[in-house]
Design a protein around this motif. Structure first.
Motif, PDB file in Angstrom:
ATOM      1  N   GLU A  32     -10.435   7.698  -1.860  1.00 40.28           N
ATOM      2  CA  GLU A  32     -10.024   6.290  -1.972  1.00 40.28           C
ATOM      3  C   GLU A  32     -10.956   5.617  -2.966  1.00 40.28           C
ATOM      4  O   GLU A  32     -12.157   5.867  -2.964  1.00 40.28           O
ATOM      5  CB  GLU A  32     -10.160   5.572  -0.615  1.00 40.28           C
ATOM      6  CG  GLU A  32      -9.706   4.112  -0.696  1.00 40.28           C
ATOM      7  CD  GLU A  32     -10.097   3.287   0.536  1.00 40.28           C
ATOM      8  OE1 GLU A  32     -10.942   3.727   1.315  1.00 40.28           O
ATOM      9  OE2 GLU A  32      -9.559   2.174   0.684  1.00 40.28           O
ATOM     10  N   LEU A  87     -11.509   1.690  -5.322  1.00 40.18           N
ATOM     11  CA  LEU A  87     -11.053   0.328  -5.600  1.00 40.18           C
ATOM     12  C   LEU A  87     -10.810   0.209  -7.095  1.00 40.18           C
ATOM     13  O   LEU A  87     -11.534   0.796  -7.892  1.00 40.18           O
ATOM     14  CB  LEU A  87     -12.111  -0.692  -5.174  1.00 40.18           C
ATOM     15  CG  LEU A  87     -12.533  -0.638  -3.708  1.00 40.18           C
ATOM     16  CD1 LEU A  87     -13.530  -1.755  -3.410  1.00 40.18           C
ATOM     17  CD2 LEU A  87     -11.329  -0.760  -2.791  1.00 40.18           C
ATOM     18  N   VAL A  94      -5.379   5.759  -3.348  1.00 43.79           N
ATOM     19  CA  VAL A  94      -5.828   7.034  -2.765  1.00 43.79           C
ATOM     20  C   VAL A  94      -5.288   8.201  -3.578  1.00 43.79           C
ATOM     21  O   VAL A  94      -4.092   8.277  -3.850  1.00 43.79           O
ATOM     22  CB  VAL A  94      -5.348   7.155  -1.299  1.00 43.79           C
ATOM     23  CG1 VAL A  94      -5.645   8.551  -0.749  1.00 43.79           C
ATOM     24  CG2 VAL A  94      -6.019   6.088  -0.431  1.00 43.79           C
ATOM     25  N   LEU A 107       0.825  -1.215   0.000  1.00 46.89           N
ATOM     26  CA  LEU A 107       0.000   0.000   0.000  1.00 46.89           C
ATOM     27  C   LEU A 107       0.854   1.258   0.000  1.00 46.89           C
ATOM     28  O   LEU A 107       0.461   2.291  -0.531  1.00 46.89           O
ATOM     29  CB  LEU A 107      -0.862  -0.023   1.273  1.00 46.89           C
ATOM     30  CG  LEU A 107      -1.672   1.200   1.649  1.00 46.89           C
ATOM     31  CD1 LEU A 107      -2.788   1.433   0.642  1.00 46.89           C
ATOM     32  CD2 LEU A 107      -2.273   1.036   3.053  1.00 46.89           C
ATOM     33  N   ASN A 152      -6.918  -1.077  -3.375  1.00 47.47           N
ATOM     34  CA  ASN A 152      -7.422   0.274  -3.128  1.00 47.47           C
ATOM     35  C   ASN A 152      -6.300   1.270  -3.390  1.00 47.47           C
ATOM     36  O   ASN A 152      -5.134   0.970  -3.139  1.00 47.47           O
ATOM     37  CB  ASN A 152      -7.937   0.401  -1.682  1.00 47.47           C
ATOM     38  CG  ASN A 152      -6.907  -0.032  -0.650  1.00 47.47           C
ATOM     39  OD1 ASN A 152      -5.921  -0.701  -0.973  1.00 47.47           O
ATOM     40  ND2 ASN A 152      -7.116   0.341   0.602  1.00 47.47           N
ATOM     41  N   TRP A 171      -5.633  -6.374  -7.676  1.00 43.87           N
ATOM     42  CA  TRP A 171      -6.879  -5.751  -7.211  1.00 43.87           C
ATOM     43  C   TRP A 171      -6.548  -5.021  -5.921  1.00 43.87           C
ATOM     44  O   TRP A 171      -6.041  -5.644  -4.980  1.00 43.87           O
ATOM     45  CB  TRP A 171      -7.941  -6.819  -6.956  1.00 43.87           C
ATOM     46  CG  TRP A 171      -8.448  -7.459  -8.206  1.00 43.87           C
ATOM     47  CD1 TRP A 171      -8.016  -8.627  -8.762  1.00 43.87           C
ATOM     48  CD2 TRP A 171      -9.475  -6.950  -9.074  1.00 43.87           C
ATOM     49  NE1 TRP A 171      -8.721  -8.891  -9.929  1.00 43.87           N
ATOM     50  CE2 TRP A 171      -9.614  -7.878 -10.130  1.00 43.87           C
ATOM     51  CE3 TRP A 171     -10.281  -5.805  -9.068  1.00 43.87           C
ATOM     52  CZ2 TRP A 171     -10.543  -7.689 -11.169  1.00 43.87           C
ATOM     53  CZ3 TRP A 171     -11.191  -5.628 -10.094  1.00 43.87           C
ATOM     54  CH2 TRP A 171     -11.319  -6.555 -11.129  1.00 43.87           C
ATOM     55  N   VAL A 193       0.771   6.915   0.372  1.00 45.01           N
ATOM     56  CA  VAL A 193      -0.258   5.901   0.144  1.00 45.01           C
ATOM     57  C   VAL A 193      -0.445   5.814  -1.381  1.00 45.01           C
ATOM     58  O   VAL A 193      -0.696   6.836  -2.020  1.00 45.01           O
ATOM     59  CB  VAL A 193      -1.576   6.272   0.835  1.00 45.01           C
ATOM     60  CG1 VAL A 193      -2.632   5.201   0.584  1.00 45.01           C
ATOM     61  CG2 VAL A 193      -1.352   6.459   2.332  1.00 45.01           C
ATOM     62  N   ARG A 194      -0.281   4.627  -1.940  1.00 39.03           N
ATOM     63  CA  ARG A 194      -0.239   4.497  -3.409  1.00 39.03           C
ATOM     64  C   ARG A 194      -1.416   5.186  -4.105  1.00 39.03           C
ATOM     65  O   ARG A 194      -2.569   4.888  -3.809  1.00 39.03           O
ATOM     66  CB  ARG A 194      -0.223   3.018  -3.827  1.00 39.03           C
ATOM     67  CG  ARG A 194      -1.466   2.268  -3.400  1.00 39.03           C
ATOM     68  CD  ARG A 194      -1.493   0.801  -3.808  1.00 39.03           C
ATOM     69  NE  ARG A 194      -2.538   0.167  -3.032  1.00 39.03           N
ATOM     70  CZ  ARG A 194      -2.494  -1.057  -2.516  1.00 39.03           C
ATOM     71  NH1 ARG A 194      -1.430  -1.822  -2.723  1.00 39.03           N
ATOM     72  NH2 ARG A 194      -3.499  -1.536  -1.825  1.00 39.03           N
TER      73      ARG A 194
END
Lengths: 492, 492
Positions: free
Chosen positions: A168, A170, A154, A68, A152, A150, A121-122
């Motif tokens: 955020e 998905l 941000v 992440l 999440n 797959w 945060v990626r």
């Protein structure tokens, strides 16, 4: 909660927001810009995931999972990518909270627990993945490397809208590495085609396949392919992108392979993704003033059966028939729900399933039992018909396919009737203001003109369509020469 | 990369680390404490996910998705939970990077982009979910609310180990709300049983079902149920937990419902989770010095076929037979791979598939074609047998079931022979040091004694087994009265 939605004509944007919440798809959370995907919305997302995952695996890709967090120094490595995402990224600076000495019962970041290096945060995973690929790729025998994730991600958006733009979201992100430029471009195009096929055949959303201009290109890519859809309010929505990364990330992360002759070369990369944004596209392509309209492929419940009764005896008789129907549908893998809750009136249930977009509704009353018929209602057309009991399962099996096809056809016609060729800037503005949709116009190929048009009209170049015909012309704004038309639109 | 693993006898911990990396399950990333789950490892995780997801849905749960971030004030709301996780949480304080004016090409956090309120990266989602449940629950008709989430979570661990303890990990977390205490406890127990059934029947890992002591309880729970497994080195591993939350979160987030009489009451909660830690349990339960051993249920490839040939003609003849076998296996939904790569020797392939734990290997050479037989090798027992060509598919179909069962039986025997009853503290220490496993001992029920034993031996109370017999006794350390034995062990 009022049952009726604001209509699209009254306020399209309000209609959308209300529909998303009332149909139990998603809602805003207590975290600014982040949404909660509610069970019904998530069930649709699961169907999207399952089908895409199947298609990715069928085309040779494997899933994996990468961290992440991206350390700042890693995030910086590919400069354009870093520049593109730096402005909107969430940054972790501390790894501990402690009791706030000034405020009993409250916490604060522990000043002694500051990270040596900040973690991003990626917002997308090229950096962390290419730093890993350096370890995985030595020889041409390690290529192609075909991975999907797959996850999440941000991106700190200031103005957010459920599904369409959230801090955020998905998504899936494919990241592949290849021995040659040609092969990487083939992969980029292949995945754009996978997306287009998925959007059209599974989601019933017609798309234009094209290439982004330099302005709209993914930060760090040499070329961005995209699929563009058109919403009912005449605005475009980018439904998926596939990027040819050239050797940019291979060079930034020093990823080389020994070719068949033993010579070291940088590898070629691609990345491609679709996100929960697709839920927004789904809603805005098919739905109406009564609520969600779902293509049968995406409907968690494809058929709902509602009993109409006054007495317990009537309900018992209907139960028997309905349970038999349920069993028959299940055998055909048609998802069905028999809603015999006695606390709610049929009219309430009808509204609820219309709001939630269940494609087919069967109503069964005492008269139906006598006549050996059922009332079958289509959600998309809001039409009803009477079908003989013995024919109803087969009828609905075919009807679901028909609905799937007709939803696509309807959206396809709308889309096609909203691609308008214009030859001068007055026409351009007129179409954009009064009709909406894609405006097909000549453009001189410069970023300056593109930006000027955006400033003047809010329209951006959605794509240079892959199937455009070569046609000499004059730029709609500057009159300079152009080799073909591009598609402009206001966009989500 | 050396082909041979360090043996378990030489260095168990090194064996584990090497196996995880060499079998392509996972590796450390460039982000401290975070792992990359490699495609082969992720394929096993996908099987775990699919089966658990099926079991959750069968027991009435729906999936949903809640935000990654928890605002600090929300995180604080349930005090014990906050206290439990504050020490190890990643905190987002800024939402933008900017060019570092002192270091060209480098970025730094933008001091003007400090968040008004810090965001905690979820270490677990009770806070964010209960703050949402407040909106979802008004009446007893909204209950029970049965939700599950598949997600990543972050706990800032200082000493990490692949799968067993990582700063970021993947998991599922169920969060349910109920009208009564009894119903919530039933749900807590039901999900512990789902986990136990999954661990035993699907992963072939025997588990002890039990209750945690107050010391080991989830922060914010009234009671924590768990399943505890035993690894081959005699250390225990907590494989899943299910928490009865009482009304703690309902009170912290003011979640009330109107009961059938219209009176407002706080709802009762549960939460339960298993994580990528299960991958560690899987590896350490079944694997050996040759590498991974996979129960057939979890094997991405259940059967591999390797040709043994000298000439191209021989390979062609083998190809025909192998492709026919592949088709037969696929019909039975047995996942099979025919590895006819000519660049690698059969011995290399044998090693690779042993390392990766493929349950069954078929080798086919020219002699086999003549004799109408194949060599069938079992990964778990490392035994081989010759099977007639026409019988091989059916044989292997049964063999896969047999392997699944025997792996469980073997682990079950090992586990059972490593539950040792002791009656005094010398025995306690002796068993713990020289034999390992669970030590079944009387305990006086106090946290002080529990901690003292931990300080003296590193052993913790893994659980109070649900099926323990009532048996008056004396605490192994203090000699005070005890109502029954509990299981101590050193643990991962």
């Amino acid at each position: 909660m009022s049952k009726n939605l604001t209509t699209r004509a009254e306020d399209y944007s309000k209609w959308y927001n209300e529909l998303v919440v009332k149909a139990d798809l998603a809602e805003n959370s207590g975290v600014k810009g982040c949404m909660v995907i509610k069970p019904y919305g998530y069930a649709i997302w699961e169907k999207i995931q399952a089908e895409l995952d199947r298609m990715f695996k069928e085309t040779g890709h494997s899933n994996a999972y990468f961290p992440l967090f991206v350390p700042k120094s890693m995030f910086e490595a590919e400069e354009k990518n870093a520049e593109g995402f730096a402005k909107e990224c969430a940054v972790v600076t501390h790894y501990r909270l402690q009791n706030d000495p000034d405020k009993p019962g409250k916490l604060r970041v522990d000043p002694n627990a500051k990270l040596e290096e900040e973690l991003v945060v990626r917002p997308t995973s090229e950096a962390i993945i290419w730093s890993t690929y350096k370890k995985w790729i030595q020889s041409h025998r390690d290529l192609p490397l075909l991975i999907n994730q797959w996850a999440n991600v941000v991106r700190w958006e200031m103005r957010t809208r459920l599904f369409l733009r959230t801090a955020e979201f998905l998504w899936q992100e494919g990241h592949t590495a290849h021995a040659t430029r040609t092969e990487a471009i083939e992969e980029t195009e292949k995945m754009m085609n996978v997306y287009a096929e998925f959007a059209e055949n599974f989601m019933a959303i017609p798309v234009v396949k094209g290439i982004k201009t330099a302005n709209e290109r993914f930060a760090g890519a040499e070329e961005t392919y995209c699929i563009e859809a058109l919403m009912q309010d005449g605005k475009a929505l980018q439904a998926g992108t596939s990027h040819f990364l050239g050797q940019n990330f291979a060079k930034a992360f020093d990823v080389k392979f020994a070719n068949a002759e033993g010579k070291l070369e940088h590898v070629w990369g691609t990345s491609w993704g679709v996100s929960t944004r697709l839920m927004g596209a789904l809603i805005m392509t098919h739905s109406d003033d009564k609520g969600l309209v779902l293509p049968p492929n995406l409907a968690p419940t494809q058929v709902v059966i509602v009993p109409i009764h006054k007495t317990d005896e009537q309900l018992e008789a209907i139960d028997a028939v309905a349970n038999d129907l349920v069993a028959q549908f299940r055998k055909l893998k048609i998802s069905v729900k028999y809603d015999n809750r006695t606390t709610l009136k049929p009219g309430f249930k009808f509204n609820e399933y219309e709001l939630k977009g269940v494609p087919v509704r069967i109503a069964i009353g005492p008269n139906d039992l006598e006549n050996g018929t059922f009332e079958v209602a289509r959600r998309d057309t809001l039409t009803k018909e009477v079908v003989a009991k013995d024919a109803v399962v087969k009828h609905i099996e075919l009807l679901l396919e028909q609905i799937q096809d007709e939803l696509f056809d309807k959206a396809f016609e709308y889309r096609n009737s909203h691609i308008t060729e214009v030859s001068n800037f007055d026409e351009f503005k007129d179409v954009l203001e009064n009709k909406g949709g894609f405006v097909s116009a000549h453009w001189d190929g410069t970023s300056e003109t593109e930006e000027k048009i955006k400033d003047l009209t809010k329209a951006t170049i959605r794509c240079i369509p892959l199937d455009r015909k070569e046609e000499a012309g004059r730029c709609v704004l500057t009159g300079k020469p152009s080799a073909g038309r591009v598609l402009f639109a206001k966009a989500y």
